[in-house]
Design a protein around this motif. Structure first.
Motif, short mmCIF file in Angstrom:
data_model
loop_
_atom_site.label_atom_id
_atom_site.label_comp_id
_atom_site.label_asym_id
_atom_site.label_seq_id
_atom_site.Cartn_x
_atom_site.Cartn_y
_atom_site.Cartn_z
N ASP A 131 0.81 -1.21 0.00
CA ASP A 131 0.00 0.00 0.00
C ASP A 131 0.84 1.26 0.00
N ALA A 132 1.96 1.24 0.74
CA ALA A 132 2.80 2.43 0.84
C ALA A 132 4.25 2.03 1.06
N VAL A 133 5.14 2.87 0.55
CA VAL A 133 6.58 2.74 0.74
C VAL A 133 7.05 3.96 1.51
N LEU A 134 7.84 3.72 2.57
CA LEU A 134 8.39 4.80 3.38
C LEU A 134 9.88 4.88 3.10
N HIS A 176 2.68 -2.86 -7.95
CA HIS A 176 1.83 -2.55 -6.80
C HIS A 176 1.27 -1.14 -6.82
N ARG A 177 1.93 -0.24 -7.47
CA ARG A 177 1.56 1.19 -7.50
C ARG A 177 1.29 1.75 -6.09
N PRO A 178 2.25 1.61 -5.19
CA PRO A 178 2.04 2.09 -3.81
C PRO A 178 2.19 3.61 -3.73
N LEU A 179 1.63 4.18 -2.69
CA LEU A 179 1.96 5.55 -2.31
C LEU A 179 3.38 5.54 -1.78
N MET A 180 4.21 6.50 -2.21
CA MET A 180 5.58 6.60 -1.72
C MET A 180 5.70 7.86 -0.88
N VAL A 181 6.08 7.67 0.38
CA VAL A 181 6.18 8.76 1.35
C VAL A 181 7.65 9.01 1.64
N MET A 182 8.07 10.27 1.59
CA MET A 182 9.50 10.57 1.74
C MET A 182 9.69 12.01 2.19
N PRO A 183 10.87 12.32 2.76
CA PRO A 183 11.17 13.70 3.15
C PRO A 183 11.40 14.59 1.93
N LEU A 184 11.37 15.88 2.18
CA LEU A 184 11.48 16.89 1.13
C LEU A 184 12.68 16.66 0.22
N GLY A 185 12.47 16.81 -1.07
CA GLY A 185 13.55 16.76 -2.05
C GLY A 185 13.77 15.40 -2.66
N ASN A 186 13.41 14.34 -1.94
CA ASN A 186 13.67 13.00 -2.47
C ASN A 186 12.76 12.64 -3.64
N ASP A 187 11.63 13.33 -3.74
CA ASP A 187 10.72 13.08 -4.87
C ASP A 187 11.38 13.39 -6.20
N ALA A 188 12.25 14.39 -6.24
CA ALA A 188 12.92 14.73 -7.49
C ALA A 188 13.79 13.58 -7.97
N ILE A 189 14.38 12.85 -7.05
CA ILE A 189 15.23 11.71 -7.40
C ILE A 189 14.37 10.55 -7.88
N VAL A 190 13.31 10.25 -7.15
CA VAL A 190 12.46 9.13 -7.51
C VAL A 190 11.84 9.34 -8.88
N LYS A 191 11.43 10.57 -9.17
CA LYS A 191 10.75 10.84 -10.44
C LYS A 191 11.67 10.73 -11.65
N THR A 192 12.99 10.71 -11.43
CA THR A 192 13.88 10.48 -12.56
C THR A 192 13.73 9.08 -13.12
N ALA A 193 13.27 8.14 -12.29
CA ALA A 193 13.12 6.75 -12.72
C ALA A 193 11.65 6.32 -12.78
N VAL A 194 10.82 6.93 -11.94
CA VAL A 194 9.40 6.54 -11.87
C VAL A 194 8.58 7.82 -12.01
N GLN A 195 8.40 8.25 -13.23
CA GLN A 195 7.85 9.59 -13.47
C GLN A 195 6.44 9.77 -12.96
N ASP A 196 5.62 8.71 -13.00
CA ASP A 196 4.23 8.85 -12.57
C ASP A 196 3.98 8.21 -11.22
N ALA A 197 5.03 8.12 -10.41
CA ALA A 197 4.87 7.58 -9.06
C ALA A 197 3.91 8.43 -8.24
N ARG A 198 3.17 7.77 -7.36
CA ARG A 198 2.31 8.47 -6.40
C ARG A 198 3.19 8.82 -5.19
N ILE A 199 3.45 10.12 -4.99
CA ILE A 199 4.42 10.55 -3.98
C ILE A 199 3.79 11.60 -3.06
N GLU A 200 4.07 11.45 -1.78
CA GLU A 200 3.78 12.49 -0.78
C GLU A 200 5.09 12.81 -0.07
#
Length: 325
Positions: free
Chosen positions: A117-120, A141-165
């Motif tokens: 459901d979610a990745v921390l 699985h298309r989980p919600l990915m929860v992370m501290p500020l700034g890490n979303d920019a890194i994740v989106k380089t590989a998973v552009q349509d990831a669900r991120i908070e």
């Protein structure tokens, strides 16, 4: 200029880089790194350690925690499935042919994962943020990915349509109707290369559920202990604290960023945890100590403090903890 995050200055952000207020800096120079590497005190690890992989149930109401390896854990509670810092790759490295290689297979085969459901994600170091694994999780699985500020920019380089908070320390993020995650402070740092140090934030996660309060500490040094006392004031004492115990030698280099087992025990005391589980050891050789040294030192520290060993268990890959059973 910060390549990952743009925002106002704050208690832990100076406009370019994040930091841990009032705590020792984990920054080290190339000279420090060279001094460590040429010290020649690195223990020899086994190339492979056999484990017994688990096939977890689809869901669990009671807290069920399965160690995948290092800081990767499947947390099943209140009918929700969470993964912390998932790494199924063979190496904790930007390279497929070099860097720390895992000595234990994952405690759960990737194909045997229940619906996630979610990745921390606690921070962006390669032993915690593995883009290859995140891509596979997103596809399956298309989980919600929860992370501290700034890490979303890194994740989106590989998973552009990831669900991120994303969040700052103390922000709350709902991952299910009855399950909320709060980002908690840690004394650490971040980088993916040589020019992006502390440009993304790091954290732990307090997981609020109807069945258990679970705290995933994340990577941290002890510092003056202030953040742990503050976490207890804010959240109370966790039913389960998942505390790092490894990657701590040499202390002159590592103490500001990674606790040693006797400091892990101090965190356990500081927050008044009912149960503690040791992580961040035994999978990837990142530092100088022997593979089993964190577990051995932890249990020696518990014995010296007259604390039953079952109160703070060093989880190896494939181990399972069932809370209250």
């Amino acid at each position: 200029m910060n390549r990952y995050y743009s925002g106002p200055t704050s208690h832990n952000f100076d406009g370019t880089r994040f930091y841990s207020p009032g705590q020792p800096s984990a920054d080290k120079s190339l000279t420090d790194l060279w001094r460590w590497r040429r010290g020649g005190d690195k223990a020899t690890w086994p190339k492979h350690v056999a484990i017994t992989p688990q096939t977890p149930p689809a869901r669990s109401d009671v807290a069920r925690i399965t160690m995948v390896g290092h800081a990767s854990m499947l947390i099943q509670v209140a009918g929700v499935n969470l993964l912390t810092d998932p790494v199924w790759s063979d190496r904790a490295s930007p390279l497929s042919f070099a860097g720390p290689k895992r000595v234990t297979a994952p405690g759960i085969a990737f194909a045997d994962l229940p619906p996630i459901d979610a990745v921390l994600l606690s921070h962006n170091h390669y032993d915690h943020l593995d883009l290859a694994t995140l891509g596979k999780l997103h596809s399956g699985h298309r989980p919600l990915m929860v992370m501290p500020l700034g890490n979303d920019a890194i994740v989106k380089t590989a998973v552009q349509d990831a669900r991120i908070e994303t969040g700052d320390w103390h922000d709350n993020i709902k991952v299910a109707p009855d399950v909320t995650v709060t980002l908690t402070p840690a004394n650490h740092w971040s980088a993916r290369g040589i020019a992006d140090r502390r440009m993304a934030l790091w954290s732990g996660f307090w997981i609020h559920t109807p069945h258990a309060q679970i705290w995933f500490v994340g990577d941290t040094g002890y510092g003056d202990g202030a953040i742990f006392h503050d976490i207890r004031r804010r959240h109370g004492s966790p039913d389960i604290a998942i505390i790092p115990i490894g990657a701590y030698e040499p202390r002159w280099f590592m103490s500001a960023q990674h606790v040693a087992p006797e400091e892990s025990l101090r965190i356990f005391h500081d927050v008044g945890a009912k149960q503690a589980l040791g992580m961040h050891w035994g999978t990837f050789q990142l530092t100088d100590e022997a593979r089993d040294a964190p577990k051995e030192l932890l249990y020696a520290s518990l014995a010296e403090a007259d604390i039953p060993a079952e109160r703070f268990v060093a989880l190896d890959a494939g181990d399972v903890h069932l809370h209250g059973i």
